[in-house]
Each structure stands twice: as C-alpha cells, then as structure tokens.
Design a protein around this motif. Structure first.
Motif, short mmCIF file in Angstrom:
data_model
loop_
_atom_site.label_atom_id
_atom_site.label_comp_id
_atom_site.label_asym_id
_atom_site.label_seq_id
_atom_site.Cartn_x
_atom_site.Cartn_y
_atom_site.Cartn_z
N ALA A 284 0.81 -1.22 0.00
CA ALA A 284 0.00 0.00 0.00
C ALA A 284 0.84 1.27 0.00
N ASN A 285 2.16 1.12 0.03
CA ASN A 285 3.05 2.29 0.01
C ASN A 285 3.31 2.69 -1.45
N PRO A 286 2.70 3.78 -1.95
CA PRO A 286 2.86 4.13 -3.36
C PRO A 286 4.28 4.55 -3.71
N PHE A 287 5.01 5.09 -2.72
CA PHE A 287 6.37 5.53 -2.98
C PHE A 287 7.31 4.33 -3.17
N ARG A 288 7.11 3.30 -2.34
CA ARG A 288 7.91 2.07 -2.48
C ARG A 288 7.58 1.39 -3.81
N GLU A 289 6.30 1.38 -4.15
CA GLU A 289 5.88 0.73 -5.41
C GLU A 289 6.50 1.45 -6.61
N LEU A 290 6.56 2.79 -6.54
CA LEU A 290 7.16 3.57 -7.63
C LEU A 290 8.66 3.26 -7.74
N ARG A 293 9.17 -0.19 -9.24
CA ARG A 293 8.82 -0.22 -10.65
C ARG A 293 9.97 0.29 -11.52
N VAL A 308 10.60 9.51 -7.08
CA VAL A 308 9.85 9.60 -5.82
C VAL A 308 9.79 11.05 -5.35
N LYS A 311 7.04 12.70 -7.13
CA LYS A 311 5.73 12.29 -6.61
C LYS A 311 5.44 13.00 -5.28
N ASP A 315 2.25 15.31 -4.47
CA ASP A 315 1.37 15.15 -3.31
C ASP A 315 1.29 16.43 -2.48
#
Length: 322
Positions: A284-290, A293, A308, A311, A315
């Motif tokens: 659920a951590n969008p920064f880690r997912e980015l 990726r 990041v 992003k 935000d």
C-alpha cells in the motif's frame, strides 16, 4: 479612490512614490530613513493609509521591519517579483534612479490592480511571526549544512596530504566538525519546536505525507509559501528544480539528470524525504511501489529516488491545493 504606494528599499533608507488611479503623482517623491522613525514619518506623509495599496520588491532583510510596520496600516501590501517588475520596466522609457524605481513600482501596483487583480492578490504580504521564526531557523540550518559538507570534504582531503602536520590539522577540523554537528542538532530541535507552535492547516497537511518530517514541512512552508502562486504541480516542480533535465543535440542525447536550480535546502530535504518514504516495504506504500517499478526497468536507485521526489512534490501540491 485608492492610492498606490511604490517603495524602493535600501539598507539605510527607502524612497516612496504615491500615485492615484490615473497614474498622477499625489505628492512629491520622498525619502525616509529605514527605521521606526522613518516608518512613522511615511504613515504621516500618506493622505489615506487605509485606502493605500503598497508595493515593494523582495529585498531580503532590509524590508522586513518596514513590512511589519505597513502591513496592518495599509489597505494591502504586496511584494512584486523582481523579474515581473523588470519586464514591466522594459515598456517604460526612463532613467535609473531610486526615485524613478519607486515611481515605477507604484505604477506597477496601479496597473496590476486595474488589469490583473488576481496577480496582485497572489503577491500580497501575509505576515506570520511564527513562520518568520521558522524561516530564520531554517536559514541557520542551511548555513550549518553547507559548512558541515565543506568541512567533511576538507577532512577527507587531508588523508592524502603530504605535510607532516596534516594529521594534527585533521584532528582540529574533526573537533570543529563535532561542534557544528552539535549545533545542527540544536537548530533541528528549534525547527521542530517552531513547527509544533504553528496553528497552521498547511503544516498539518504537509506533515501527513509519508516521509515528510518537521524539517521538510518547515522548508515547504517557507519556500513554497502560497501554493496558489503555481498554476500546476508541474509548475511547482519546475520552480524547485525537481524534474529530469534533458540534454539533446541532433541525434545524440545524454542521460537526463535532475535540474540543478531551485532552493538547495528544499531539494536536499525532499531527497532525504524520498529515501525515508520508500523505507516501508508494504504493497500500500505508493512511494515504495514507484521505486520498485523503476528498479525493475533497470533504472538506477538515484534515478528512482528522483521519481519519488517528483511524486512527493505532486502530493504536496495536491494536499495544499485541494
């Protein structure tokens, strides 16, 4: 009928010009001392302070006390971006004197009131003693950060110095480094205390973003100030220098890297905030997912951290805007 006051501020004095809606001088251009006596004399010189719109250029510390004296007494007080004023000056045929500058600033305030009131509203001076304290401690932290970085570089260079006394000098500089690090911790505590004192919705919104701590929040409040100054998140990224800069000529294109302009401290804290934001390994951590990726695409860690950073700015713009 409103009057328009232009202020050309220097270290020891400032020049004031007052015009009406027709652009005519209401009184001869006058010079006042840049102190409490001069501020009182200016207010006495103005026919109707409560119906006067004032404007000045950003001049660092020289106009801080003047802004405090005038913000509550005038209808409104504004700081016009120096580049905007320069562009306005190109359309005028004039000599370059302090008196002419003050008259030009007054006329710029008049023209903006008549043609672009929304731009005039965006440059209004909104005084907050708590935020000014925050800005002061933030500047002190930035000074210490630069001094520490330079000292660490010098200590590393002494490892390879041929002089016999190099180790002795290195020890002296290491002691100095420890002293600066202690001071930096004290300043960080001051910044945290100043942030806690802020009864500020913007501060709470920025602090709610993962990875953003007191230092990042303080830097955002001081550097970004009013997010409505920026038409989009991309405009804010451009202002901060948080975007990949291309270097292309013909068929040849070098690797892109982060732009090198913008506020140095803001870029520094955003970089560290980005590294903190990706620490939590959770779907659920969008920064880690980015980050992951970009790493899967073969990009470097620093390239992914730059993404990041962008992003985070997106935000910050989003929570402050809406």
């Amino acid at each position: 009928m409103p009057h328009f006051l232009g202020l050309d501020v220097a270290k020891d004095s400032f020049v004031a010009a007052l015009v009406n809606e027709a652009g005519e001088l209401v009184a001869p251009v006058a010079t006042f001392s840049n102190n409490a006596e001069g501020f009182a004399a200016l207010l006495a010189w103005l026919p109707q302070p409560a119906s006067t719109i004032g404007m000045c250029e950003p001049t660092g510390v020289y106009n801080q006390h003047l802004k405090h004296a005038l913000a509550a007494a005038l209808e409104s007080l504004h700081e016009l971006n120096a580049q905007t004023l320069k562009q306005f000056a190109f359309s005028q045929v004039r000599t370059k004197t302090d008196q002419a500058d003050a008259l030009l600033i007054a006329d710029a305030a008049r023209v903006l009131r008549l043609t672009k009131p929304e731009k005039l509203a965006k440059c209004r001076v909104a005084l907050s003693p708590d935020r000014e304290n925050l800005a002061l401690w933030l500047a002190e932290h930035d000074r210490l950060r630069a001094a520490i970085a330079m000292l660490r570089h010098q200590i590393g260079d002494l490892d390879h110095h041929a002089a016999s006394d190099a180790p002795q000098v290195q020890r002296r500089r290491q002691r100095e480094l420890q002293h600066l690090l202690t001071e930096q911790k004290q300043v960080l505590r001051k910044i945290e205390q100043a942030c806690r004192k802020l009864d500020d919705v913007q501060a709470r919104l920025v602090d709610s973003i993962p990875g953003i701590g007191p230092l990042s929040t303080a830097a955002t409040l001081v550097v970004v100030r009013d997010v409505s100054r920026f038409r989009s998140a991309d405009a804010l990224k451009a202002y901060l220098g948080i975007y990949p800069r291309r270097n292309q000529s013909g068929k040849r294109e070098k690797r892109s890297h982060l732009a090198r302009h913008g506020n140095a401290l803001m870029r520094h804290v955003l970089w560290n905030a980005a590294k903190a934001a990706v620490m939590v390994k959770h779907p659920a951590n969008p920064f880690r997912e980015l980050l992951e990726r970009f790493l899967k695409k073969g990009r470097s860690y620093n390239y992914a951290i730059g993404a990041v950073c962008r992003k985070l700015v997106q935000d910050i713009y989003g929570v402050l805007k809406s």
